[in-house]
Design a protein around this motif. Structure first.
Motif, mmCIF file in Angstrom:
data_model
loop_
_atom_site.group_PDB
_atom_site.id
_atom_site.type_symbol
_atom_site.label_atom_id
_atom_site.label_comp_id
_atom_site.label_asym_id
_atom_site.label_seq_id
_atom_site.Cartn_x
_atom_site.Cartn_y
_atom_site.Cartn_z
ATOM 1 N N LEU A 119 0.782 -1.230 0.000
ATOM 2 C CA LEU A 119 0.000 0.000 0.000
ATOM 3 C C LEU A 119 0.816 1.283 0.000
ATOM 4 O O LEU A 119 0.242 2.363 -0.175
ATOM 5 C CB LEU A 119 -0.985 0.032 1.185
ATOM 6 C CG LEU A 119 -2.102 -1.009 1.149
ATOM 7 C CD1 LEU A 119 -2.986 -0.864 2.397
ATOM 8 C CD2 LEU A 119 -2.955 -0.862 -0.101
ATOM 9 N N GLU A 120 2.124 1.220 0.179
ATOM 10 C CA GLU A 120 2.882 2.473 0.180
ATOM 11 C C GLU A 120 2.839 3.154 -1.185
ATOM 12 O O GLU A 120 2.865 4.382 -1.276
ATOM 13 C CB GLU A 120 4.334 2.240 0.629
ATOM 14 C CG GLU A 120 5.270 1.638 -0.398
ATOM 15 C CD GLU A 120 5.091 0.143 -0.603
ATOM 16 O OE1 GLU A 120 5.689 -0.391 -1.560
ATOM 17 O OE2 GLU A 120 4.369 -0.502 0.185
ATOM 18 N N ASP A 121 2.728 2.354 -2.241
ATOM 19 C CA ASP A 121 2.636 2.949 -3.580
ATOM 20 C C ASP A 121 1.239 3.505 -3.838
ATOM 21 O O ASP A 121 1.094 4.611 -4.376
ATOM 22 C CB ASP A 121 3.041 1.945 -4.662
ATOM 23 C CG ASP A 121 2.394 0.572 -4.494
ATOM 24 O OD1 ASP A 121 1.583 0.390 -3.563
ATOM 25 O OD2 ASP A 121 2.692 -0.329 -5.317
ATOM 26 N N LEU B 158 -3.025 -0.791 5.906
ATOM 27 C CA LEU B 158 -4.353 -0.279 5.583
ATOM 28 C C LEU B 158 -4.888 0.580 6.731
ATOM 29 O O LEU B 158 -5.505 1.623 6.505
ATOM 30 C CB LEU B 158 -5.312 -1.437 5.299
ATOM 31 C CG LEU B 158 -6.758 -1.061 4.939
ATOM 32 C CD1 LEU B 158 -6.803 -0.057 3.789
ATOM 33 C CD2 LEU B 158 -7.560 -2.312 4.588
ATOM 34 N N LYS B 159 -4.605 0.182 7.950
ATOM 35 C CA LYS B 159 -5.021 0.991 9.096
ATOM 36 C C LYS B 159 -4.334 2.354 9.078
ATOM 37 O O LYS B 159 -4.936 3.372 9.447
ATOM 38 C CB LYS B 159 -4.721 0.253 10.403
ATOM 39 C CG LYS B 159 -5.622 -0.955 10.637
ATOM 40 C CD LYS B 159 -5.281 -1.658 11.937
ATOM 41 C CE LYS B 159 -6.178 -2.873 12.147
ATOM 42 N NZ LYS B 159 -5.856 -3.601 13.406
ATOM 43 N N ILE B 160 -3.085 2.398 8.635
ATOM 44 C CA ILE B 160 -2.372 3.673 8.525
ATOM 45 C C ILE B 160 -3.094 4.591 7.543
ATOM 46 O O ILE B 160 -3.242 5.795 7.778
ATOM 47 C CB ILE B 160 -0.913 3.452 8.086
ATOM 48 C CG1 ILE B 160 -0.111 2.765 9.200
ATOM 49 C CG2 ILE B 160 -0.246 4.783 7.708
ATOM 50 C CD1 ILE B 160 1.296 2.367 8.794
ATOM 51 N N MET B 161 -3.579 4.021 6.437
ATOM 52 C CA MET B 161 -4.289 4.841 5.456
ATOM 53 C C MET B 161 -5.573 5.414 6.049
ATOM 54 O O MET B 161 -5.883 6.603 5.868
ATOM 55 C CB MET B 161 -4.596 4.024 4.196
ATOM 56 C CG MET B 161 -3.366 3.685 3.366
ATOM 57 S SD MET B 161 -3.763 3.040 1.718
ATOM 58 C CE MET B 161 -4.293 4.530 0.865
ATOM 59 N N SER C 243 -15.299 6.645 -0.161
ATOM 60 C CA SER C 243 -15.744 5.262 -0.353
ATOM 61 C C SER C 243 -14.700 4.407 -1.058
ATOM 62 O O SER C 243 -14.635 3.194 -0.848
ATOM 63 C CB SER C 243 -17.055 5.234 -1.149
ATOM 64 O OG SER C 243 -18.101 5.813 -0.403
ATOM 65 N N SER C 244 -13.865 5.034 -1.907
ATOM 66 C CA SER C 244 -12.844 4.254 -2.608
ATOM 67 C C SER C 244 -11.802 3.700 -1.650
ATOM 68 O O SER C 244 -11.174 2.671 -1.929
ATOM 69 C CB SER C 244 -12.177 5.098 -3.699
ATOM 70 O OG SER C 244 -11.374 6.119 -3.150
ATOM 71 N N LEU C 245 -11.605 4.367 -0.508
ATOM 72 C CA LEU C 245 -10.736 3.833 0.539
ATOM 73 C C LEU C 245 -11.499 2.908 1.474
ATOM 74 O O LEU C 245 -11.029 1.824 1.827
ATOM 75 C CB LEU C 245 -10.105 4.972 1.343
ATOM 76 C CG LEU C 245 -9.043 5.821 0.667
ATOM 77 C CD1 LEU C 245 -8.480 6.839 1.652
ATOM 78 C CD2 LEU C 245 -7.912 4.967 0.108
ATOM 79 N N ASN C 246 -12.691 3.322 1.891
ATOM 80 C CA ASN C 246 -13.478 2.510 2.815
ATOM 81 C C ASN C 246 -13.723 1.109 2.268
ATOM 82 O O ASN C 246 -13.757 0.127 3.021
ATOM 83 C CB ASN C 246 -14.816 3.185 3.109
ATOM 84 C CG ASN C 246 -14.663 4.476 3.888
ATOM 85 O OD1 ASN C 246 -13.656 4.684 4.560
ATOM 86 N ND2 ASN C 246 -15.653 5.354 3.793
ATOM 87 N N ALA D 248 -15.272 0.236 7.428
ATOM 88 C CA ALA D 248 -13.896 0.723 7.569
ATOM 89 C C ALA D 248 -13.601 1.083 9.022
ATOM 90 O O ALA D 248 -12.536 0.759 9.553
ATOM 91 C CB ALA D 248 -13.673 1.923 6.657
ATOM 92 N N LYS D 249 -14.542 1.759 9.678
ATOM 93 C CA LYS D 249 -14.341 2.118 11.085
ATOM 94 C C LYS D 249 -14.256 0.872 11.958
ATOM 95 O O LYS D 249 -13.432 0.792 12.881
ATOM 96 C CB LYS D 249 -15.487 3.016 11.556
ATOM 97 C CG LYS D 249 -15.457 4.422 10.979
ATOM 98 C CD LYS D 249 -16.593 5.269 11.549
ATOM 99 C CE LYS D 249 -16.522 6.703 11.050
ATOM 100 N NZ LYS D 249 -17.610 7.543 11.598
#
Length: 383
Positions: free
Chosen positions: A234-236, A277-280, A289-292, A337-338
């Motif tokens: 996920l860093e990229d 993913l939690k860092i994001m 929503s694209s992240l959630n 996500a939460k």
């Protein structure tokens, strides 16, 4: 003339693969004085420093290093700080570039000067440049089947205790046909490649650091990679997401510009790094929503469902008939996500899901169908 492209290659204990990658930059048809290669070493202990410093490059070659391993983001930023080019090409140590690589990138940048250019999905294919004794049993079987077809298989591989090179720097420099004999037919389904190339939703997923070119001023503006990401994963995409928020466009390069040098999967790390993913989520919150959606459908596992869900949500939000279902879908993704980040208040979470499920009953639209599917996936977070 000034350096136009700075190729940043992060590495950690990949000396043999890196040697071939450096040799592949010797074959570039793009002017050697217009690009530089920066090897950013994250504390390797396998002789990487000596190999790079002993490599007789015809292009500017710079070696920088951390005294000890600090992680994928930090080492890329280390190379970035030494770069002088207008554009930064991030290239993995195991990515074997073809002779027209930089020339093709340059052609695309002339057309899209401010865009992020990705070598994915058209440069996804692999090649067996080395045999590794720590291949898994399944990887050894695939290696054997591939080399048997080219009459290169030998039982000596099974007894090997050290890495055996199949491709030499001379093969790369003289462009022999050796590489064509160790190519691996693509194992990526065509539908996945097709979805990667589309930029109508989540275009930032095109930013895969195996092969990507970005304007240096854009990277300076967002501060480079987030160094909270230490392990793989996920860093990229985090970098791509921040560039996307600046409304920087993304395009994929349609030509094949290189091949990944296959290696044991365990060297890659955990693709589904949930801590990253939690860092994001901690960084950006729960309003997108694209992240959630990552909490329920990870793009690395099911890119088609991930992108199609976002498309349905977008279309549903635009129609009066389906807007309420779209709002429920957004709410479901946010709740999931939460819950993923802080698995507390399980009773309240289940109660809210039951309420959403009840409200979705009887609705026949496409967005309602997706909503019910996402509610089912959300329930599994607390099973």
């Amino acid at each position: 003339m000034a350096i136009r492209y700075s190729v940043v290659i992060p590495t950690y204990n990949r000396a043999q693969q890196l040697l071939l990658t450096l040799a592949s930059f010797e074959t570039q048809t793009y002017s050697k004085h217009l690009f530089e290669v920066i090897v950013a070493d994250d504390g390797s202990t396998d002789g990487t420093k000596e190999m790079v410093e002993g490599f007789k490059a015809s292009y500017p070659l710079i070696y920088v290093s951390h005294p000890e391993q600090r992680g994928r983001s930090a080492v890329r930023n280390l190379g970035l700080r030494r770069a002088k080019g207008l554009y930064i090409i991030f290239c993995d140590a195991d990515f074997l570039v073809l002779p027209d690589f930089i020339r093709i990138v340059s052609r695309y940048h002339r057309k899209y000067p401010k865009a992020v250019l990705s070598g994915f999905p058209h440069s996804w294919d692999d090649a067996y440049t080395h045999y590794y004794p720590d291949f898994s049993p399944a990887e050894k079987e695939h290696f054997r089947n591939t080399l048997t077809q080219s009459n290169l298989w030998s039982a000596d591989f099974e007894a090997a205790n050290e890495i055996i090179p199949l491709i030499t720097p001379e093969d790369i420099l003289h462009q022999t046909d050796a590489l064509s004999k160790v190519m691996i037919p693509s194992r990526v389904p065509p539908n996945v490649k097709k979805q990667f190339a589309k930029t109508d939703v989540a275009p930032w997923t095109l930013l895969v650091t195996r092969c990507v070119s970005i304007r240096r001023s854009h990277l300076a503006r967002i501060g480079g990679f987030n160094e909270r990401f230490v392990l793989y994963g996920l860093e990229d995409w985090d970098l791509g997401y921040r560039l996307h928020r600046l409304k920087i466009p993304f395009y994929c390069i349609k030509e094949v510009v290189g091949y990944h040098q296959e290696h044991p999967t365990h060297l890659r790390g955990n693709v589904l790094n949930m801590e990253n993913l939690k860092i994001m989520f901690e960084t950006y919150g729960f309003n997108d929503s694209s992240l959630n959606l990552f909490a329920l459908v990870h793009p690395s596992l099911d890119l088609e469902t991930y992108k199609n869900t976002l498309r349905v949500l977008r279309r549903g939000s635009r129609s009066k008939q389906t807007r309420s279902s779209a709002l429920l879908l957004r709410r479901t993704l946010r709740m999931a996500a939460k819950q993923f980040v802080q698995p507390n208040h399980t009773h309240a979470y289940k109660k809210s899901l039951r309420w959403i499920k009840k409200n979705a009953e009887g609705r026949k639209s496409r967005v309602a169908h997706v909503l019910r599917d996402m509610v089912l996936k959300s329930e599994k977070l607390v099973e």
